[in-house]
Every structure is written in C-alpha cells, then in structure tokens.
Design a protein around this motif. Sequence first.
Motif, PDB file in Angstrom:
ATOM      1  N   ASP A 151       0.799  -1.224   0.000  1.00 26.74           N
ATOM      2  CA  ASP A 151       0.000   0.000   0.000  1.00 26.74           C
ATOM      3  C   ASP A 151       0.838   1.283   0.000  1.00 26.74           C
ATOM      4  O   ASP A 151       0.297   2.387  -0.084  1.00 26.74           O
ATOM      5  N   LEU A 182       0.910   3.772  -3.437  1.00 27.71           N
ATOM      6  CA  LEU A 182      -0.411   4.350  -3.698  1.00 27.71           C
ATOM      7  C   LEU A 182      -0.810   5.329  -2.600  1.00 27.71           C
ATOM      8  O   LEU A 182      -1.330   6.417  -2.872  1.00 27.71           O
ATOM      9  N   ALA A 183      -0.548   4.958  -1.346  1.00 24.02           N
ATOM     10  CA  ALA A 183      -0.936   5.819  -0.224  1.00 24.02           C
ATOM     11  C   ALA A 183      -0.165   7.132  -0.237  1.00 24.02           C
ATOM     12  O   ALA A 183      -0.744   8.212  -0.061  1.00 24.02           O
ATOM     13  N   GLU A 227      -1.247   9.382  -3.103  1.00 24.63           N
ATOM     14  CA  GLU A 227      -2.551   9.998  -2.856  1.00 24.63           C
ATOM     15  C   GLU A 227      -2.415  11.169  -1.883  1.00 24.63           C
ATOM     16  O   GLU A 227      -3.052  12.216  -2.055  1.00 24.63           O
ATOM     17  N   ARG A 277      -1.078  14.044  -3.778  1.00 27.09           N
ATOM     18  CA  ARG A 277      -2.114  14.582  -4.668  1.00 27.09           C
ATOM     19  C   ARG A 277      -3.050  15.503  -3.899  1.00 27.09           C
ATOM     20  O   ARG A 277      -3.564  16.490  -4.456  1.00 27.09           O
ATOM     21  N   LEU A 278      -3.244  15.206  -2.622  1.00 22.78           N
ATOM     22  CA  LEU A 278      -4.111  16.022  -1.773  1.00 22.78           C
ATOM     23  C   LEU A 278      -3.404  17.272  -1.256  1.00 22.78           C
ATOM     24  O   LEU A 278      -3.991  18.058  -0.507  1.00 22.78           O
ATOM     25  N   ARG A 326      -3.519   3.251   3.207  1.00 26.72           N
ATOM     26  CA  ARG A 326      -4.523   3.822   2.318  1.00 26.72           C
ATOM     27  C   ARG A 326      -5.583   4.596   3.102  1.00 26.72           C
ATOM     28  O   ARG A 326      -6.298   5.429   2.540  1.00 26.72           O
ATOM     29  N   ALA A 372      -5.498   8.953   3.629  1.00 27.28           N
ATOM     30  CA  ALA A 372      -6.137   9.966   2.790  1.00 27.28           C
ATOM     31  C   ALA A 372      -7.473  10.414   3.394  1.00 27.28           C
ATOM     32  O   ALA A 372      -7.790  11.604   3.407  1.00 27.28           O
ATOM     33  N   SER A 373      -8.238   9.466   3.916  1.00 27.39           N
ATOM     34  CA  SER A 373      -9.525   9.825   4.500  1.00 27.39           C
ATOM     35  C   SER A 373      -9.335  10.620   5.792  1.00 27.39           C
ATOM     36  O   SER A 373     -10.171  11.475   6.129  1.00 27.39           O
TER      37      SER A 373
END
Length: 213
Positions: free
Chosen positions: A85, A88-89, A92, A95-96, A205, A208-209
Amino acid sequence: MIETVVLDVGETITRDDRYWGAWADWLGVPRHTLSALVGAVVAQGRDNADALRLARPGVDVEAEYRAREAAGRGEALDETDLYDDVRLALAELRRLGVRVVIAGNQTSRAGELLRGLGLPADLIVTSGDWGVAKPQPEFFERVLEVAQARPGSTLYVGDHPANDIFPAKAAGLRTAHLRRGPWGHLWADEPTVVAAADWRIDSLRQLASIVVG
C-alpha cells in the motif's frame, strides 16, 4: 487540518523480513529461531537488537554490522521490501497537497537505499542521518523542523507504541497507530495505545480519509 504526514520506516513502509533473515544467515542460526527471539523481546518490551544477543551471547552488534558490510553482505532494500500500500498511499497524500516525510530509526545506509527507490515523498531521513533516535524527544524536534507545519497539523504514523505513538504524542503531534508487524499487532488493543492514538489504522490507504476528513 493535517498538513504534513510523517511515517516511520520498519514495519510501516518496509517489511523487516529481509533484515532479520540476513542477520540469521550471518550469525549462522535458523531464520525461524531468530524470528521467534525477535517476537520474545518484542513481547518483553526490549530493544530488538537483544534478539541478536540472545542468538549469540556476547555478540558485538556494531562490529558484526561492519563486518557484514565489509563482506558485501550488508543492508539491502528494493521494491520487494515495500508493503503493497506504500506507493499508492503516499502518492494519494501528495495529490491532496500534503507534505510527506519518511523518518525512522534506521542507519544512514538504509536512508540512501530508501531514497534510491524513488518513493513519492518530499523528504526521507533516518536517525543515522540525524544522530538522534526515537524515542528521544530530540528526534521529534527534528521531525517538526522538517515537517514545516505546526505540531497539531502534523501526523506521525507508526507501528511501535514506545518508539512512535507515545513520544510523538508527547511532542504534540497527532498520531496514527498502524496495526502492522509484531509491535503493531501485539499492542493494537492496549488501553494506553488506544488512548494515545488519534487514529488506529490497518492500512496506509486510510491516511487519505484522515486528511480530507
């Protein structure tokens, strides 16, 4: 609002399988034996290097480390050592618009190897680079310097309560305890860990949340 995420290395970014397997091979003990000794010292809250001292009483760990390097059997890291992970994590998070820092208790050589993997991070540093290690408060002072954000806007992510969650919390950072590896699993439901962690996660992952939430 979380502006910077700082991540531990061992059992957060990378698996420790290769690390302990290489030590077992070097010391001439079965890999499962050293793995069991690692689990034993973890359960007792001891320094994980004590597993090497149990496997070979009287061993000079630093001297053996140098001997391994000299013999061409020193530290190694490649893509297979990363948890699935990680890329990708981290991508992301960037990206934020979040600053991503990787900072853990590793040698300078491990830092070089990590930087060579081209991870989506703004900075990768180790205790070997800084000359100070977790859980010392000075380590987290350095973390805040490179985070470039206020403590309350900086999230430290790690698996080890004593090295990651408790000292990061004491430094005023937000904390996420990752249930990964022996430390993360063993103390996942310990009341003091639950109380100290702002978030408890099973995968990177989920970061991000947390950031957008």
